[in-house]
Design a protein around this motif. Structure first.
Motif, mmCIF file in Angstrom:
data_model
loop_
_atom_site.group_PDB
_atom_site.id
_atom_site.type_symbol
_atom_site.label_atom_id
_atom_site.label_comp_id
_atom_site.label_asym_id
_atom_site.label_seq_id
_atom_site.Cartn_x
_atom_site.Cartn_y
_atom_site.Cartn_z
ATOM 1 N N UNK A 46 0.841 -1.195 0.000
ATOM 2 C CA UNK A 46 0.000 0.000 0.000
ATOM 3 C C UNK A 46 0.880 1.251 0.000
ATOM 4 N N UNK B 22 2.257 1.710 -3.510
ATOM 5 C CA UNK B 22 1.338 2.017 -4.606
ATOM 6 C C UNK B 22 0.542 3.294 -4.384
ATOM 7 N N UNK B 23 0.385 3.682 -3.136
ATOM 8 C CA UNK B 23 -0.500 4.818 -2.865
ATOM 9 C C UNK B 23 0.246 6.116 -2.598
ATOM 10 N N UNK C 260 0.485 12.519 6.515
ATOM 11 C CA UNK C 260 -0.786 11.825 6.733
ATOM 12 C C UNK C 260 -0.608 10.335 7.026
ATOM 13 N N UNK D 265 -7.347 -0.923 -1.733
ATOM 14 C CA UNK D 265 -6.960 -0.139 -0.567
ATOM 15 C C UNK D 265 -6.983 1.327 -0.926
ATOM 16 N N UNK D 266 -7.182 2.157 0.088
ATOM 17 C CA UNK D 266 -7.269 3.594 -0.136
ATOM 18 C C UNK D 266 -6.329 4.333 0.803
ATOM 19 N N UNK D 267 -5.871 5.474 0.366
ATOM 20 C CA UNK D 267 -5.145 6.385 1.253
ATOM 21 C C UNK D 267 -5.206 7.779 0.656
ATOM 22 N N UNK D 268 -5.602 8.713 1.469
ATOM 23 C CA UNK D 268 -5.525 10.112 1.081
ATOM 24 C C UNK D 268 -6.230 10.387 -0.253
ATOM 25 N N UNK E 266 -6.642 8.453 -2.714
ATOM 26 C CA UNK E 266 -6.199 7.589 -3.821
ATOM 27 C C UNK E 266 -6.665 6.167 -3.549
ATOM 28 N N UNK E 267 -6.778 5.393 -4.591
ATOM 29 C CA UNK E 267 -7.241 4.011 -4.441
ATOM 30 C C UNK E 267 -6.419 3.109 -5.346
ATOM 31 N N UNK E 268 -6.137 1.909 -4.877
ATOM 32 C CA UNK E 268 -5.413 0.963 -5.727
ATOM 33 C C UNK E 268 -5.957 -0.439 -5.558
ATOM 34 N N UNK E 269 -6.019 -1.157 -6.662
ATOM 35 C CA UNK E 269 -6.492 -2.533 -6.627
ATOM 36 C C UNK E 269 -5.336 -3.449 -6.216
ATOM 37 N N UNK F 265 -4.798 -0.236 -12.418
ATOM 38 C CA UNK F 265 -4.631 -0.014 -10.990
ATOM 39 C C UNK F 265 -3.865 -1.163 -10.344
#
Lengths: 238, 238
Positions: A149, A152-153, A228, B70-73, B75-78, B187
């Motif tokens: 994560x 990638x994020x 963050x 998953x997500x952060x801030x 953004x999203x990624x598969x 993604x």
DNA sequence: CGGGCCACTTGATAAATGTCAAGTGTCTGT
DNA sequence: ACAGACACTTGACATTTATCAAGTGGCCCG
């Protein structure tokens, strides 16, 4: 292969026994594991294992530190650092599949080697050991997911900022020394050493001062609001 | 929450029982697991779980498919796709820690839900189940490590090339359809949809033809020599 | 049939990251 | 003390990747 072979002393055995992985297993089975195990001392920068080799031994780092890294097509990347007291390549050992990563000592290190075959044998008869392995593997799995994560994020600047905040949390201080060479940190964070240099300067506006290995976070609030951090990525204990 | 609750039919139970994870456990314990379990049908694009939630249920995909992301801030990624018949979020379930990933159905799907508490209870008493969990988690761990190597050691073009080769190996044919939307593939591979489009064209010189969802590898040798696939990254069975 | 939605594509541009080359400084071992 | 090695830094530049904006084409639905 460097290092000196040594009989497993009782103090080493106790160190291993105290690991969550071995703490609850039957004494008989623990002794069986230790029977074929031994401890070796390694100098810095010695290759311990190489990816694609069969998993002959489960390794336990008793002192020093070990770099796990991987290679492909002439490129190399640092995947993780193993510090005392913990094990590595457990997954390969229990599944009897080739190592996915190579390992080398970063400094002078004392490593216990437990034959993988014994690990597999014992784990089929000792329920407590199997349960401990489950807990350990689940933990390892979650760590790698968090790392993915992170990769990638986040941008490299964000990864560095969050790395520094993790160190800050670990040491409990806004001033600390990096625990690894910058070149390895760069590789661990998925960037080049040149870019890491620039990234450090890129964090200056957010209150990060760098003097050699020493990091000073002069404005924690500012860095936090930029980085963050998120427990689902940065909290390695959960 | 969408979907219709349904008693667990015997045929579903058998499907679950046939999974390596549950195949060797004691019948009594399997029944205990199934007692609190149930099956739901979900339409496409329904959120099943969300990261940071407590792990109430171990999920088993019986039909359809599920996207882990998953997500952060913002953004999203598969992160992965789960296809029948297999489980997901096992690690969170056994450790009783919050999900690190969210899950949504990609298509109409039938999902079995097994209370995590029951999984944890049964796994402490059923040695065969604990061993199966070890095998499963070790497998999952190795998959994520491979994925990390893919991300850190390869460019996006190389990742796409190797992804296509894995599909080629899986289907046993040099001609196949993509199993997911291109935007999700992008993604998953850690790039933007725009870049995936360009990457497909970038592989044309190596013998890759694209017509909508259909991929044709016209020069396998050429693509192989460019992609340099490696079992320690691309062989998801080992 | 037609309109609108949406995935995908394409081109222009910007931002991020990597590469190459040179330079600084530190440390080590002779 | 000195030479050499090496980690790190810096600047110029190349490459990769992302972003923004516009356009294409399919598909569903009224």
């Amino acid at each position: 292969m460097a290092g000196t072979n040594a009989d497993m002393s009782d103090s080493y055995k106790q160190e291993i026994r105290d690991l969550a992985l071995f703490a609850d297993m039957d004494e008989i089975n623990f002794r069986a594991l230790m029977r074929g195990a031994y401890v070796q001392n390694f100098p810095p920068r010695i290759d311990l294992i190489h990816e694609n080799e069969p998993p002959d031994f489960l390794h336990v780092v008793l002192s020093g530190s070990v770099d796990l890294f991987a290679e492909w097509n002439g490129r190399e990347t640092s995947m993780a650092t193993v510090r005392p007291v913990s094990t590595f390549i457990l997954a390969a050992s229990v599944r009897n599949l080739p190592y996915l990563m190579s390992a080398r000592t970063l400094e002078k290190s004392r490593i216990a080697l437990i034959p993988s075959q014994d690990v597999r044998t014992v784990f089929t008869v000792d329920c407590a050991f199997a349960q401990a392995i489950v807990a350990e593997l689940a933990q390892c799995y979650r760590s790698v997911v968090k790392n993915t994560k992170d990769l990638k994020l986040r941008t490299s600047l964000e990864r560095l900022a969050n790395y520094l905040l993790r160190q800050q949390a670990r040491t409990g201080s806004t001033e600390f020394n990096l625990t690894m060479e910058k070149r390895r940190l760069a590789s661990f964070l998925g960037m080049t050493p040149e870019n890491l240099s620039r990234a450090f300067r890129g964090l200056e506006p957010y209150g990060v001062k760098v003097e050699g290995n020493r990091i000073m976070i002069t404005d924690l609030e500012d860095l936090l609001s930029y980085a963050k951090p998120n427990p689902l990525i940065d909290d390695y204990s959960a």
